[in-house]
Design a protein around this motif. Structure first.
Motif, PDB file in Angstrom:
ATOM      1  N   ASN A   1     -14.207   0.984   8.262  1.00 28.96           N
ATOM      2  CA  ASN A   1     -15.644   1.185   8.461  1.00 28.96           C
ATOM      3  C   ASN A   1     -16.109   0.693   9.829  1.00 28.96           C
ATOM      4  N   SER A   2     -15.372   1.062  10.871  1.00 27.90           N
ATOM      5  CA  SER A   2     -15.748   0.531  12.180  1.00 27.90           C
ATOM      6  C   SER A   2     -16.306   1.588  13.131  1.00 27.90           C
ATOM      7  N   SER A   3     -16.418   2.877  12.656  1.00 25.96           N
ATOM      8  CA  SER A   3     -16.993   3.848  13.581  1.00 25.96           C
ATOM      9  C   SER A   3     -18.506   3.936  13.405  1.00 25.96           C
ATOM     10  N   PRO A   4     -19.232   4.049  14.513  1.00 24.16           N
ATOM     11  CA  PRO A   4     -20.692   4.070  14.443  1.00 24.16           C
ATOM     12  C   PRO A   4     -21.213   5.442  14.005  1.00 24.16           C
ATOM     13  N   GLY A   5     -22.487   5.521  13.660  1.00 29.09           N
ATOM     14  CA  GLY A   5     -23.116   6.805  13.354  1.00 29.09           C
ATOM     15  C   GLY A   5     -22.851   7.272  11.936  1.00 29.09           C
ATOM     16  N   PRO A   6     -23.456   8.410  11.573  1.00 26.35           N
ATOM     17  CA  PRO A   6     -23.346   8.893  10.190  1.00 26.35           C
ATOM     18  C   PRO A   6     -22.019   9.589   9.877  1.00 26.35           C
ATOM     19  N   VAL A   7     -21.282   9.969  10.922  1.00 32.24           N
ATOM     20  CA  VAL A   7     -19.979  10.600  10.657  1.00 32.24           C
ATOM     21  C   VAL A   7     -18.888   9.583  10.980  1.00 32.24           C
ATOM     22  N   LYS A   8     -18.266   9.106   9.910  1.00 34.34           N
ATOM     23  CA  LYS A   8     -17.289   8.017  10.056  1.00 34.34           C
ATOM     24  C   LYS A   8     -15.875   8.591  10.179  1.00 34.34           C
ATOM     25  N   LYS A   9     -15.122   7.999  11.082  1.00 37.62           N
ATOM     26  CA  LYS A   9     -13.739   8.457  11.280  1.00 37.62           C
ATOM     27  C   LYS A   9     -12.771   7.438  10.692  1.00 37.62           C
ATOM     28  N   GLY A  10     -11.649   7.928  10.208  1.00 45.58           N
ATOM     29  CA  GLY A  10     -10.650   7.012   9.660  1.00 45.58           C
ATOM     30  C   GLY A  10      -9.251   7.575   9.727  1.00 45.58           C
ATOM     31  N   LEU A  11      -8.275   6.670   9.742  1.00 40.40           N
ATOM     32  CA  LEU A  11      -6.864   7.051   9.683  1.00 40.40           C
ATOM     33  C   LEU A  11      -6.235   6.412   8.451  1.00 40.40           C
ATOM     34  N   GLY A  12      -5.309   7.144   7.849  1.00 41.00           N
ATOM     35  CA  GLY A  12      -4.592   6.595   6.701  1.00 41.00           C
ATOM     36  C   GLY A  12      -3.191   7.159   6.653  1.00 41.00           C
ATOM     37  N   MET A  13      -2.325   6.465   5.936  1.00 37.94           N
ATOM     38  CA  MET A  13      -0.948   6.950   5.845  1.00 37.94           C
ATOM     39  C   MET A  13      -0.381   6.681   4.462  1.00 37.94           C
ATOM     40  N   ALA A  14       0.715   7.376   4.175  1.00 43.29           N
ATOM     41  CA  ALA A  14       1.425   7.177   2.913  1.00 43.29           C
ATOM     42  C   ALA A  14       2.848   7.675   3.102  1.00 43.29           C
ATOM     43  N   ILE A  15       3.746   7.163   2.259  1.00 43.24           N
ATOM     44  CA  ILE A  15       5.129   7.640   2.322  1.00 43.24           C
ATOM     45  C   ILE A  15       5.559   8.184   0.961  1.00 43.24           C
TER      46      ILE A  15
ATOM     47  N   PHE B   1       0.221   8.840  -5.405  1.00 42.85           N
ATOM     48  CA  PHE B   1      -1.182   8.565  -5.087  1.00 42.85           C
ATOM     49  C   PHE B   1      -1.488   7.111  -5.435  1.00 42.85           C
ATOM     50  N   ALA B   2      -1.147   6.732  -6.667  1.00 46.99           N
ATOM     51  CA  ALA B   2      -1.476   5.386  -7.139  1.00 46.99           C
ATOM     52  C   ALA B   2      -0.742   4.318  -6.333  1.00 46.99           C
ATOM     53  N   GLN B   3       0.549   4.508  -6.173  1.00 48.30           N
ATOM     54  CA  GLN B   3       1.378   3.486  -5.520  1.00 48.30           C
ATOM     55  C   GLN B   3       0.988   3.297  -4.049  1.00 48.30           C
ATOM     56  N   GLU B   4       0.742   4.412  -3.376  1.00 48.40           N
ATOM     57  CA  GLU B   4       0.449   4.307  -1.942  1.00 48.40           C
ATOM     58  C   GLU B   4      -0.942   3.740  -1.679  1.00 48.40           C
ATOM     59  N   VAL B   5      -1.876   3.969  -2.597  1.00 47.09           N
ATOM     60  CA  VAL B   5      -3.187   3.321  -2.457  1.00 47.09           C
ATOM     61  C   VAL B   5      -3.036   1.827  -2.766  1.00 47.09           C
TER      62      VAL B   5
ATOM     63  N   HIS C   1       3.311  10.790   5.747  1.00 51.35           N
ATOM     64  CA  HIS C   1       2.164  11.562   6.234  1.00 51.35           C
ATOM     65  C   HIS C   1       1.100  10.636   6.818  1.00 51.35           C
ATOM     66  N   PHE C   2       0.418  11.158   7.825  1.00 51.66           N
ATOM     67  CA  PHE C   2      -0.664  10.424   8.473  1.00 51.66           C
ATOM     68  C   PHE C   2      -1.884  11.336   8.535  1.00 51.66           C
ATOM     69  N   ALA C   3      -2.997  10.869   7.994  1.00 52.99           N
ATOM     70  CA  ALA C   3      -4.191  11.713   7.921  1.00 52.99           C
ATOM     71  C   ALA C   3      -5.310  11.130   8.763  1.00 52.99           C
ATOM     72  N   GLU C   4      -6.034  12.041   9.409  1.00 53.46           N
ATOM     73  CA  GLU C   4      -7.235  11.637  10.134  1.00 53.46           C
ATOM     74  C   GLU C   4      -8.408  12.341   9.470  1.00 53.46           C
TER      75      GLU C   4
ATOM     76  N   ALA D   1      -2.495  13.297  -0.549  1.00 52.44           N
ATOM     77  CA  ALA D   1      -3.602  12.707  -1.320  1.00 52.44           C
ATOM     78  C   ALA D   1      -3.756  11.206  -1.054  1.00 52.44           C
ATOM     79  N   PRO D   2      -2.677  10.408  -1.163  1.00 54.95           N
ATOM     80  CA  PRO D   2      -2.854   8.992  -0.846  1.00 54.95           C
ATOM     81  C   PRO D   2      -3.134   8.741   0.637  1.00 54.95           C
ATOM     82  N   ALA D   3      -2.531   9.526   1.530  1.00 57.43           N
ATOM     83  CA  ALA D   3      -2.793   9.321   2.965  1.00 57.43           C
ATOM     84  C   ALA D   3      -4.284   9.540   3.238  1.00 57.43           C
ATOM     85  N   ILE D   4      -4.855  10.571   2.616  1.00 57.09           N
ATOM     86  CA  ILE D   4      -6.273  10.876   2.813  1.00 57.09           C
ATOM     87  C   ILE D   4      -7.150   9.814   2.140  1.00 57.09           C
ATOM     88  N   THR D   5      -6.758   9.407   0.932  1.00 58.79           N
ATOM     89  CA  THR D   5      -7.533   8.377   0.224  1.00 58.79           C
ATOM     90  C   THR D   5      -7.585   7.091   1.056  1.00 58.79           C
ATOM     91  N   ASN D   6      -6.457   6.746   1.650  1.00 60.50           N
ATOM     92  CA  ASN D   6      -6.423   5.553   2.495  1.00 60.50           C
ATOM     93  C   ASN D   6      -7.227   5.752   3.778  1.00 60.50           C
TER      94      ASN D   6
END
Lengths: 737, 210
Positions: A420-434, A355-359, A594-597, A703-708
């Motif tokens: 932080n580039s999606s408009p509106g109150p529901v923000k979308k994001g992608l993150g990954m970790a190994i 978690f720590a390293q991947e963030v 892992h890749f999280a949306e 956990a780190p993929a989601i945090t990112n």
């Protein structure tokens, strides 16, 4: 899936599925023996206290109470290095003070209430960094730093590495206290009769309690039988023999009746192993082109009141090995506090530093203006890097494929945008970790036995406990493939010390490689004996023979002889035996990306994981269906680590405030995202048919993929988990301020 | 569709309230009753020689479990789960939390999925109960159990009885549920192995079978 295999790689229902779906499987908690007593443990209500006086009179007088034991009745040896079996000094809330055996559970509970204990309440410490201070209350006489000094791992020269760096980034990270919440609580039935002890227990390592029980009862190991054919979830908690095993055995011997100890859910929260909380201080150096030059890390592992092992050590491994880096220094402190015992939990030691390293890596990629995927591809440890301290290469390495295929599956190139580039109150994001680690590799002992019956059917005997990963089926498939018999010709007997061989615990994701190699070699040994007979009968050499569908054929011939006919010529039952050995001068690792949306509603702070792509190098898939199930299950638990799970101790009293399933949050079927497992087959030369294990690594990456991904969605970095809605809202407030 | 069953005079007398029935009288009575009663040879707390703790009342109840009638003496605070497991030897329903928060003890009572840990045995008196053991026909699995095998809808199997009973309870009243309805029906069943994707896949396959 590989065409050359008949059975390996197929989607195979579990071999013991009938028992498990019919409700007929007898788990240890389902064992009720005639005349059986129920035992219950008196637990300390204080996190730190000395027992001044125990008055047992009223409890003893209660009808139906058959025996009470306290620390005075215990054998002199300690259970683990620092742990008495029953204690007169409570070191956490729930520590074992006394045990009662009575005719039923109610009487045992009532007797516990009637035991009067005078405690001298002692000052306690919960925070590991407070516990390291000289003025902190001492939990054990030797002081609160386990081993007295920190562990140190060092290669190269970090100062030189930082000088070479264009960017040096420092931060600290924290993870929380977690419980396994095995669905079957800790439970043991001990039955002493005629100088022999039989134990049914819910264990990952069936042979684990045998030596300790023999020692405690002063009997030879041959008189201790442990059975754990069905068990309801382990996740590390049931990896080792524990105090309740020996309490049940001592009570059974004392009263001459079977005794059952079954923890209730609250006890299971208070008085079992835990994922230990951790604190990390990181300082990493990197060049402009993205090359890592230096890693410094300080690891603080809060091991609670007792420690099977120095937990910081496990946390240090991935810091020094996931990435290629010539200059590394890691200091590891394992600390006693008045918390529940830190122990093994799925992918022990790794999810926290990952978690720590991947963030940390994600932040550095951003600061360098690099795509996080490219940054990982630039730095991951290659096949030839292997163990960078001992200069051993990896046996196989599918990391690059994990990263590339995972990125492709989530649509990283097309869809990953700046934070932080999606408009509106529901923000979308992608993150990954190994993630990469030794879990899934092979360790000794590795053993197996295969017996060929007169009709050509096969009995596989393995010490491997099937903890839900389908380990029995894995062993049966490996034996069937190697022997050239259909899968339904194979029966399996597992996890019984009387009839199987010790092949270690089902932990460390080790059984596919470890138990699997034992069974493959045992099957090969049996096959060799069969072919010796066949060569004589068919007047040819063994090399010219093969076994297909339970018949022996000369190569390129359709004229075969059935095993049943062949075995009429066998002088005695054919028994194959296998002992696997770990490779020398090489190191086995498993790899994952892992890749999280995610979607985050900034009004409520609610984080919704929409999709998780989980790419894993498993060497070779044995049972594709069980494999997908393991990857998804591990990943969901890993999401809980990142978003929900937190066992909270009140800082004023040291008492747990959420030892139940309502207040300790777990994922339900409604919370799960779409999970896409991607199976990478690197064909490890040391695995059975190329296979490595996979039980644990899926836990370490979400956990780190989601945090990112959360950062990518809302622009807030989190350096502690779980990231609850409240934390998200606080983070968003901080962003505005 | 609850079956209204006629109580015998003897039963009426025995229901509720503190009753003094010795185990021998109780067993003797079993032989003469018209009900096809079964008593398992399991040891149980009711065989314990010790006196009943003060304040605990006992009752004789009739449970109709998996189409078999059982008359048995229970303590008023015993849960249905403990009675199923300890008195009747039906250990398919599991004790995971024992506090109505995990679903591993789910059984179907009068057509509804209930947590057996959160019902007193005396509340189940004269009720029709189906447990996981009631689904199989001899060795033959129920179609829902079959799809759980085929789709690998479990890992360790400890919560599986509860999952399957929740699926059955839904399909009995709604044979073609949506995914959302199925998730709702299973939301009270925790699977710590987190085999949820395959549980859902199994459950939806079961619904399409009907």
């Amino acid at each position: 899936m590989n065409e050359k295999f008949k059975i390996i790689g197929k989607r195979q229902p579990k071999v013991d599925a009938w028992e498990r779906v019919s409700g007929k499987a007898k788990y240890a908690s389902d064992i009720y023996l005639p005349g059986m007593l129920y035992a219950r443990i008196l637990r300390s209500p204080y996190p730190h206290a000395k027992v001044v006086k125990i008055d047992l009179e009223k409890a003893k007088a209660l009808p139906g109470v058959k025996a009470i034991l306290t620390f005075k009745d215990m054998p002199s040896f300690r259970w683990h290095a620092d742990m008495p079996i029953l204690t007169d000094i409570a070191r956490f809330e729930g520590d074992d003070i006394a045990v009662v055996a009575a005719v039923d559970e109610e009487r045992a509970r009532e007797a516990i209430e009637l035991i009067k204990v005078d405690y001298e309440v002692l000052p306690f410490v919960l925070d590991p960094e407070d516990a390291m201070k000289p003025e902190a209350p001492k939990i054990h006489p030797q002081g609160n730093i386990i081993g007295g000094t920190p562990l140190l791992l060092e290669r190269g020269d970090i100062e030189k590495g930082f000088k070479e760096a264009d960017l040096v980034y420092e931060n600290s990270y924290r993870t929380s206290l977690l419980q396994h919440v095995t669905s079957e609580p800790r439970v043991c039935v001990a039955d002493w009769r005629g100088g022999k002890l039989t134990v049914w227990d819910s264990l990952q390592y069936t042979f684990g309690p045998q030596p300790g029980l023999a020692k405690a009862l002063n009997i030879p190991m041959s008189k201790v039988r442990v059975i754990s054919e069905f068990m309801g979830g382990g996740f590390g908690d049931k990896s080792t023999a524990e105090r309740y095993n020996v309490l049940a055995a001592l009570l059974s011997k004392k009263v001459g009746l079977p005794v059952k100890i079954e923890f209730d859910r609250e006890e299971n929260f208070l008085a079992t192993h835990h994922r230990y909380p951790t604190v990390f201080y990181f300082k990493y150096g990197v060049k402009k082109d993205g090359t890592l030059t230096s890693i410094y890390a300080k690891v603080i592992a809060d091991m609670g009141a007792y420690a099977h092992f120095a937990g910081a050590g496990g946390c240090m491994e991935t810091i020094k090995s996931v990435y290629r880096c010539p200059n590394v220094k890691v200091e590891g402190y394992s600390i006693y506090t008045n918390k529940p015992e830190g122990g093994f939990m799925r992918c022990v030691g790794h999810p926290m530093p990952q978690f720590a390293q991947e963030v940390h890596m994600d932040v550095m990629a951003e600061k360098l203006g690099m795509d996080p995927v490219d940054f990982r591809l630039r730095n991951y440890a290659r096949l030839e890097d292997g163990d960078q301290d001992r200069k051993f290469p990896f046996t196989s390495n599918g990391m690059e494929e994990c990263i590339k295929k995972g990125a492709e599956a989530i649509g990283w190139k097309q869809r990953w945008q700046k934070s932080n580039s999606s408009p509106g109150p529901v923000k979308k994001g992608l993150g990954m970790a190994i993630h990469a680690c030794r879990h899934g590799s092979m360790t000794e002992p590795s053993s197996g036995m295969v017996r060929i019956n007169a009709d050509g059917t096969v009995n596989v005997l393995t010490g491997t406990a099937d903890i839900g990963g389908g380990q029995k089926g894995t062993m049966a498939m490996i034996a069937a493939e190697e022997l050239g018999v259909p899968l339904d010709a194979v029966s399996i007997t597992s996890a019984d010390t009387e009839v199987t061989t010790d092949t270690g615990g089902t932990n460390g994701s080790r059984q596919t490689m470890t138990g699997g190699n034992g069974i493959r070699l045992a099957a090969a040994d049996a096959k060799k004996q069969l072919l010796e007979i066949a060569a004589k009968e068919l007047k040819t050499s063994q090399d010219n023979l093969e076994i297909r569908d339970g018949k022996v054929y000369p190569l390129n011939s359709d004229q075969g002889i059935s095993l049943e006919d062949l075995l009429k010529k066998a002088p005695a039952t054919i028994v194959g035996r296998g002992i696997g050995r770990i490779p020398q001068g090489k190191i086995i690792h498993t790899f994952a990306a892992h890749f999280a949306e995610v979607e985050i509603d900034i009004r409520s702070g609610k984080v919704k994981v929409v999709k998780l792509v989980a790419a894993h190098d498993v060497g070779r898939a044995i049972n594709l269906m069980a494999l997908e199930n393991q990857i998804a299950g591990g990943a969901i638990q890993g999401m809980g680590f990142g978003l929900m799970e937190d066992q909270i101790l009140d800082r004023n009293s040291g008492v747990c405030v959420n030892p139940n399933l309502v207040d300790y949050k777990l994922f339900t079927i409604k919370d799960i995202p779409e999970i896409l497992p991607i199976v990478i087959e690197s064909n490890d030369p040391y695995g059975p048919f190329g296979a490595k294990g996979v039980g644990e690594p899926p836990y370490s990456v979400p956990a780190p993929a989601i945090t990112n991904a959360i950062y990518n969605a809302i622009g807030v970095r989190f350096n502690r988990i779980p990231i609850t809605s409240r934390l998200v809202l606080e983070g968003l407030k901080g962003l505005k301020a | 569709m609850s079956e209204k069953r006629k109580e015998t005079k003897e039963q009426k007398e025995k229901r509720g309230g503190p009753i003094k029935v010795s185990r021998r009288d109780f067993l003797k009575g079993m032989g003469t009753t018209a009900i096809a009663a079964t008593i398992t040879p399991l040891p149980s707390a009711s065989q314990a020689e010790a006196a009943v703790p003060s304040g605990v009342k006992e009752a004789v109840i009739q449970l109709n479990v998996n189409a078999k009638a059982y008359r048995l003496k229970v303590k008023s605070h015993w849960t249905l789960l403990d009675v199923l497991r300890k008195e009747l030897g039906l250990t398919g329903a599991k004790k995971f939390c024992d506090r109505g928060s995990c679903g591993a003890c789910t059984v179907i009572m009068e057509g509804k999925a209930v947590y057996a840990c959160s019902r007193l045995a005396i509340e189940a008196d004269n009720k029709k109960i189906v447990t996981i053991e009631g689904l199989t026909d001899g060795e033959k699995l129920h179609p829902i159990q079959e799809v759980f095998v085929k789709h690998d809808g479990f890992q360790c199997g400890f919560c599986t009885s509860g999952q399957i009973m929740s699926v059955k309870a839904l399909l009995d009243i709604n044979p073609r549920p949506s995914v959302a309805e199925m998730k709702e029906a299973l939301s009270g069943n925790i699977c710590r192995c987190s085999a949820y994707p395959k549980i859902l896949e199994s459950a939806m396959a079961a619904s399409q079978k009907g």
